[in-house]
Design an enzyme around this catalytic site. Sequence first.
Site, mmCIF file in Angstrom:
data_model
loop_
_atom_site.group_PDB
_atom_site.id
_atom_site.type_symbol
_atom_site.label_atom_id
_atom_site.label_comp_id
_atom_site.label_asym_id
_atom_site.label_seq_id
_atom_site.Cartn_x
_atom_site.Cartn_y
_atom_site.Cartn_z
ATOM 1 C CG ASP A 1 -0.254 -0.068 2.517
ATOM 2 O OD1 ASP A 1 0.971 0.110 2.551
ATOM 3 O OD2 ASP A 1 -0.917 -0.279 3.539
ATOM 4 C CB SER A 2 0.211 4.744 -0.753
ATOM 5 O OG SER A 2 -0.790 5.133 0.182
ATOM 6 C CD GLN B 1 -10.125 7.377 -1.559
ATOM 7 O OE1 GLN B 1 -11.274 7.332 -1.094
ATOM 8 N NE2 GLN B 1 -9.130 6.635 -1.060
ATOM 9 C CG ASP C 1 -6.161 -5.471 1.578
ATOM 10 O OD1 ASP C 1 -6.762 -4.695 0.800
ATOM 11 O OD2 ASP C 1 -5.828 -5.134 2.734
ATOM 12 C CB CYS D 1 -12.148 -26.729 7.299
ATOM 13 S SG CYS D 1 -10.579 -25.929 6.966
ATOM 14 C CB CYS E 1 -6.977 -26.007 6.903
ATOM 15 S SG CYS E 1 -7.301 -25.873 8.667
ATOM 16 C CB CYS F 1 -9.942 -28.565 10.107
ATOM 17 S SG CYS F 1 -10.607 -26.958 10.621
ATOM 18 C CG HIS G 1 -9.485 -22.614 10.544
ATOM 19 N ND1 HIS G 1 -9.985 -23.705 9.863
ATOM 20 C CD2 HIS G 1 -10.526 -21.752 10.686
ATOM 21 C CE1 HIS G 1 -11.279 -23.517 9.628
ATOM 22 N NE2 HIS G 1 -11.631 -22.337 10.116
#
Lengths: 378, 378
Positions: free
Chosen positions: B92-93, B195, B272, B310, B312, B315, B341
């Site tokens: 990001d900036s 914006q 994000d 799940c 993963c 799990c 998870h």
Amino acid sequence: MSFSFEVFETDPTGGRRGRLRTPHGTIETPAFMPVGTAATVKGLSQETLEELGAQILLANTYHLYLRPGHELIRRSGGLHRFMAWPRAILTDSGGYQVFSLSELCKIDDVGVRFRSHLDGSEHLLTPEKAAEIQLALGSDIAMVLDECIETPAPRPVAEAALRRTTAWARRAREYFLLRAGQEGYPAQWQFGIVQGATYADLRRESARQLLELDFPGYAVGGLAVGEPHEVTCEMATEVGALLPAERPRYLMGVGRPEQLPDYVACGMDMMDCVLPTRAARHACLYTTEGRVLIRNARYAEDARPIDPRCSCRVCQRYTRAYLRHLFASGEITAAVLATHHNVHFYLDTMRQIREAIYFGQLVNFAAELRARYVAGPA
Amino acid sequence: MSFSFEVFETDPTGGRRGRLRTPHGTIETPAFMPVGTAATVKGLSQETLEELGAQILLANTYHLYLRPGHELIRRSGGLHRFMAWPRAILTDSGGYQVFSLSELCKIDDVGVRFRSHLDGSEHLLTPEKAAEIQLALGSDIAMVLDECIETPAPRPVAEAALRRTTAWARRAREYFLLRAGQEGYPAQWQFGIVQGATYADLRRESARQLLELDFPGYAVGGLAVGEPHEVTCEMATEVGALLPAERPRYLMGVGRPEQLPDYVACGMDMMDCVLPTRAARHACLYTTEGRVLIRNARYAEDARPIDPRCSCRVCQRYTRAYLRHLFASGEITAAVLATHHNVHFYLDTMRQIREAIYFGQLVNFAAELRARYVAGPA
């Protein structure tokens, strides 16, 4: 009986290479046991511990008794299932933490009364209770409750603690033998703990008394608590000489990396220590060249791995500069990566010790390790 | 040029499936970017992120500028090398953190003056400086500095911020184009940020102004900051309709799991959010049935995995009871496993969204997800 122990190689020093079989897998000895206080080695998943080759963990009875409670763990199917760790587990008796962590700790022949460090609640830990809790946890190896004294200890204090330790060991053994193998109780080995402070004759006396109780394995307790390293080794050797060669010997709470070969040379088969995990969280990394205090500014742009000689996943990928940044930023990942490396370092040192015994080179390995180690990091 | 973007499937809703190629690998879109604020996704190693299938991470320019410093990272060979992450990175900036974290933040047409939240030191962030820092970091995708305003914003405030954002974008673009590809500078894509607060006509105006600057990709900023979800979607759709179809669109800082399909249906390709990682550290676990607040006493003896649906690693191995115990004990491993998870859950939700687009079923998937999700955990 799914437990057994065999020594299949002995080094000229007295160092032994062996195999300890448990219902949860075989442990190559000499073995280092990472400490998983509250059913977790802080910062490492059980997958990572498997990857690192840990064959046995130590868990703390005191902590698990207070939280989540041994009955909850029993109902969950035991500690292995609760924490999803299929390999071996050794539990301590809880005594050491009662003496060091709890409040208002009062000891008499019955046991130890104490207040929980978590909520102030009152508890009584007896030799029978310590055995029962560990049966509920279902660890592979359980320790008897012993009396831990401060060091250096006046001789009369050490004598009294020795007597009480033997009396408690007898009660623990009786309690255990009535229950072990019964319906609802797991297969378990119970170890006695030799006390006697730094008095060689008391150590021998303690060992003789415990031998009568016929434990399948013996621990040496109350050492590496401030006395010189040579004294620790002397006491361990005295005790080792009396213990039956065909049973495992566990030196409790040791030690620094460069000391491990010495303890093995004293005839010890098992060790545990919080050092690799605790030091990692304090940004102290162990390497073949000594400790790297990674917060130091000298590492800010150091593109080398923590230890160029190390084969662990962290050293294969990350730089000292990155580790330093993670610690400076207070990142969880700092503890995760540092713990990974340090536990690998301890387990790998033990692997090298076992190899040195195979070649009858333990003395040389110990000297090399110490020479490199004292040299300090580049 | 090692960057490219292509859309190769479009859902009736307007959802797009595409491929974003960077010098650090290909990102399948729509993509979720885990947030690695200080060059680490808190609690996860880069190996774990690879295992989870993360193709791009977001790192925060503000944090890395202050510590360890962008020049140190430049000297280390860039952020990929510094953090040992060979896949793509978006930075990001720094603007958003300057506005939300720093002290005594003063904005004028030149840039933003602020004091570091770490040591109180004074800094000036300009559009040129934000571009230079990100070139030093060597991220694959850099964002222009924009003016972030509080919401709800009066129209004149939103208009002024829009004007300044465009003026800053122009300066950032000019600075970037002079340097990108020059000796010592990495290949990078720079994105503009639309914006306009919650005013549809201002959003359209902002997009039109930025289109003149010909960015290879566009972000929609200043949304999901308190306004109703419908308004977020309305604004994203308005902007999406104006943006060139063949360039990637990034909706910044979103969102809750059940909202992700809606944003994709608005034509967004990248997202994000700190939610999966931050919530994990606060014992909030995302599942296909909703949030599981794992500290709750109801889970004390719950032998089920966090989410029975799940796949993963967490799990597959650990129970809710164990996770609850780790959180109750304040263990680092709690954050490690919970973050694993939750990040898996977000990345997997995006995988399912991409699959739904393939079958033209995004609307149905969104409805199913929301229905299951609101039902709450068993």
